[in-house]
Write a protein that holds these residues in place. Structure first.
Motif, short mmCIF file in Angstrom:
data_model
loop_
_atom_site.label_atom_id
_atom_site.label_comp_id
_atom_site.label_asym_id
_atom_site.label_seq_id
_atom_site.Cartn_x
_atom_site.Cartn_y
_atom_site.Cartn_z
N ASP B 129 29.92 46.65 16.92
CA ASP B 129 30.54 45.33 17.29
C ASP B 129 30.16 44.05 16.53
N ALA B 130 29.63 44.52 14.55
CA ALA B 130 29.19 43.62 14.06
C ALA B 130 30.76 42.40 13.28
N LYS B 131 31.16 41.32 12.70
CA LYS B 131 31.80 40.42 13.10
C LYS B 131 31.45 40.04 11.38
N MET B 132 31.91 40.52 10.10
CA MET B 132 31.34 39.57 9.41
C MET B 132 32.71 38.95 8.50
N GLY B 133 33.07 39.25 8.65
CA GLY B 133 35.11 39.01 8.49
C GLY B 133 35.87 39.79 9.12
N VAL B 134 37.26 39.64 8.96
CA VAL B 134 39.06 40.96 9.00
C VAL B 134 39.39 41.34 8.10
N ALA B 135 38.84 42.17 7.83
CA ALA B 135 40.39 42.66 6.98
C ALA B 135 41.58 41.98 6.92
N VAL B 136 42.70 41.88 5.98
CA VAL B 136 43.38 41.34 5.97
C VAL B 136 44.66 42.06 4.44
#
Ligand code: SF4
Ligand code: SF4
Ligand code: SF4
Ligand code: SF4
Ligand code: SF4
Lengths: 307, 287
Positions: B129-136
């Motif tokens: 559930d972690a949301k450190m960031g999102v890969a793009v």
């Protein structure tokens, strides 16, 4: 003032008691400062993780949390209620310093203290002017300013610039350009303002000072009647204004140095050839007669400030 | 003894007020400088990723005491404390650079457990559930898969493979008879761990990068209706689609440009038809 005031500071005590005894609290203090730094460095240097973290917050032996109460307070003002661990840590540290004297942090733990002491030593060696001397209330304004900025910006404001954490964290976790901050404090104390940082501005010291207003551990000018006006204690004391009320008091005045600015550094004990000062507790009411013919209406502090 | 002591009381008071004013003014100036720094500290660089569970940046700067306990308890040495003048984030705060050492998404999340203040939210109990960031997939011109090759490394290393990142098949127009397996990140499942960025085989920077949510994600366009997801009419009873009957000016292909009377749906209507809905003020003739 008498002729003895012209002899180098502490010289008489050294001749009388020997160098070691005339520096015992200074040496103990340096040992303590190194010790508290070493505790944190044992992990990264030797792989012995008894103490993790730094002066802002730490965990000892996996059970004892410690938090800097000044930082915790700023965090709360900034709108964050810390987890229980941090609160307990802040409470432990707060109570400890409230008992032993808030500014014991300054003289026995703070890593900036050797820096500003060094600056002062060089200052004296070079015979420089004392420079800008902020008013005695300034440090409280600085403290208030830190609280206001923390509240308004919603950040732990002082940690953005605090040279203490910069140096401490720098040594333990990696320095970056934090050394420049420390150098700035050194140069400030050396050229701009004698004893300027710790004695007049640092809000951390001010906070701990307030915390220890009612502390148990205190210095007493117990044998003040023996004082021969050599002025050495005033010369070494980083907060010389605290000595006068106790040392120059009449028999009715307490010989205890109760001013919260006193850092409990014990240097006054070291340098006094007449062995006037001693560590004691706040409720010590051993009678300590004042000196005959001397009253508080003739404070020596102003004259000695030029020393 | 000193001159000040002999002066009348009024002078003392005046002097006191002056000194106070000076002290307050000095502190106000220092305070403004500090407040400026505090604002400045919020500018977290895009490639500095906060640890799992970190509060939003503004709250993080109010809560993290910079003790480094999270750093110490990270078994992969992922985290470090920002150094003044070297790293971008606010001095002393923990972060990691995915291309150097990504987060390994430990099941027991030791960094969060170590944090004494709650700057890393204890509410995060499942690392997925972690949301450190999102890969793009930020450089689609150099990504090998996007070029039609089969590299697949970012996809293979993802701890949330087939959920956070999938390979989406499409036709390769260049060769004409191959497929492109496009690495495609699904933001609701991506934790921002940075394993994909770390393992991207391109030299130097990675073609796929973890970005902070605030940069990588927009707000959904709630004022548009996605008809393929929601088939209910936009406004009940008011607009009744499809209502376009053949008529003048429509793009009706059966009778381009107009209508033929014999194509009228209802013979009872004379000389044309009237739409079931009329725009107000058009007198019923508008089309
Ligand atoms: S006044 Fe501040 S910098 Fe100086 S010793 Fe005390 S805490 Fe450290
Ligand atoms: S009074 Fe003595 S113990 Fe207190 S700060 Fe001065 S020298 Fe140190
Ligand atoms: S989840 Fe594990 S690898 Fe990732 S930052 Fe926390 S401790 Fe380090
Ligand atoms: S453990 Fe928490 S308070 Fe300490 S540095 Fe890490 S995030 Fe900040
Ligand atoms: S950052 Fe990359 S590897 Fe990590 S969960 Fe997201 S897509 Fe997977």
């Amino acid at each position: 003032m008498n002729d003895k005031a012209k002899i180098p500071v502490g010289q008489e005590a050294i001749e009388k008691f020997g160098w070691l005894r005339a520096h015992r609290f200074l040496l103990l203090r340096r040992a303590s400062q190194i010790f508290f730094l070493f505790l944190f460095l044992m992990g990264p240097w030797l792989g012995i993780w008894w103490v993790k973290g730094n002066l802002s917050g730490s965990l000892t032996l996996g059970v004892l949390p410690l938090t800097d109460p000044f930082i915790a307070l700023q965090s709360m003002l900034a709108g964050h209620w810390p987890e229980l661990t941090a609160l307990i840590g802040a409470l432990i540290v707060g109570v400890a310093y409230a008992l032993i004297g808030g500014r014991v942090y300054c003289s026995w733990v703070c890593p900036i203290n050797p820096v500003t002491d060094g600056a002062h030593w060089l200052h004296e060696k070079l015979g420089l002017q004392k420079g800008w001397q902020p008013k005695s209330g300034t440090r409280y304004w600085v403290l208030a300013m830190v609280f206001v900025v923390s509240t308004l910006t919603g950040t732990i404001a002082w940690e953005l610039v605090n040279p203490i954490s910069m140096l401490n964290r720098g040594l333990i976790f990696g320095m970056g350009f934090a050394w420049a901050w420390v150098l700035a404090v050194f140069l400030f104390d050396l050229f701009v303002s004698r004893r300027g940082w710790c004695g007049h501005l640092c809000p951390v010291g001010t906070f701990y000072g307030l915390l220890g207003t009612k502390s148990l551990l205190r210095i007493s000018a117990a044998r003040r009647a023996d004082c021969d006006d050599c002025m050495d204690c005033f010369a070494v004391c980083p907060e010389m204004q605290v000595i006068t009320p106790a040392l120059r008091g009449t028999s009715e005045d307490t010989p205890l140095i109760l001013a919260p600015d006193c850092t409990n550094c014990g240097r006054c004990i070291d340098v006094c050839a007449m062995d006037v000062f001693e560590f004691t507790h706040r409720f010590d009411d051993t009678p300590a007669p004042g000196r005959e013919g001397r009253t508080r209406s003739q404070p020596a502090s102003r004259a000695s400030r030029a020393a | 003894m000193s001159a000040a002591n002999r002066k009348p009381k009024a002078m003392d008071r005046r002097r006191f007020l002056q000194d106070s004013a000076r002290g307050i003014a000095g502190c106000a100036v220092a305070g403004m400088g500090l407040a400026y720094l505090a604002r400045d500290a919020r500018a977290l660089p895009a490639q500095a990723i906060r640890p799992p569970g970190a509060l939003a940046e503004n709250d993080f700067l109010a809560s993290c005491i910079r003790c480094g306990l999270c750093v110490r308890d990270c078994p992969y040495d992922t985290l470090k404390l920002a150094e003044l003048g070297v790293d971008g984030p606010a001095t002393g705060t923990p972060f990691f650079t995915a291309r150097d050492i990504p987060c390994e998404m430990c099941d027991d999340i030791p960094c969060v457990a170590a944090c004494p203040t709650g700057a890393l939210d204890k509410g995060l109990d499942n690392i997925d559930d972690a949301k450190m960031g999102v890969a793009v997939l930020i450089d689609q011109e150099n990504c090998l898969n996007a070029l039609g090759l089969r590299c697949d490394v970012c996809y293979r290393v993802c701890p949330v493979i087939d959920e956070a990142i999938t390979l989406e098949l499409s036709h390769n127009d260049r060769s004409g008879h191959h497929a492109i397996f496009m690495p495609t990140v699904h933001a609701d499942k991506c934790t921002g761990c940075g394993k994909c960025e770390k393992s991207c085989v391109l030299p130097g920077e990675a073609a796929i990068k973890v970005l902070p949510m605030r940069i990588a994600r927009t707000e959904a366009a709630d004022h548009y209706k996605l008809g393929w997801e929601d088939r209910n009419p936009l406004v009940d009873e008011l607009i009744d689609l499809p209502d376009r009957l053949p008529g003048p000016g429509t793009d009706n292909l059966v009778a381009p440009g107009g209508y033929t009377p014999d194509a009228l749906p209802d013979p009872s209507m004379e000389g044309g038809f009237s739409p079931s809905f009329q725009l107000p003020g058009t007198g019923g003739t508008g089309q």
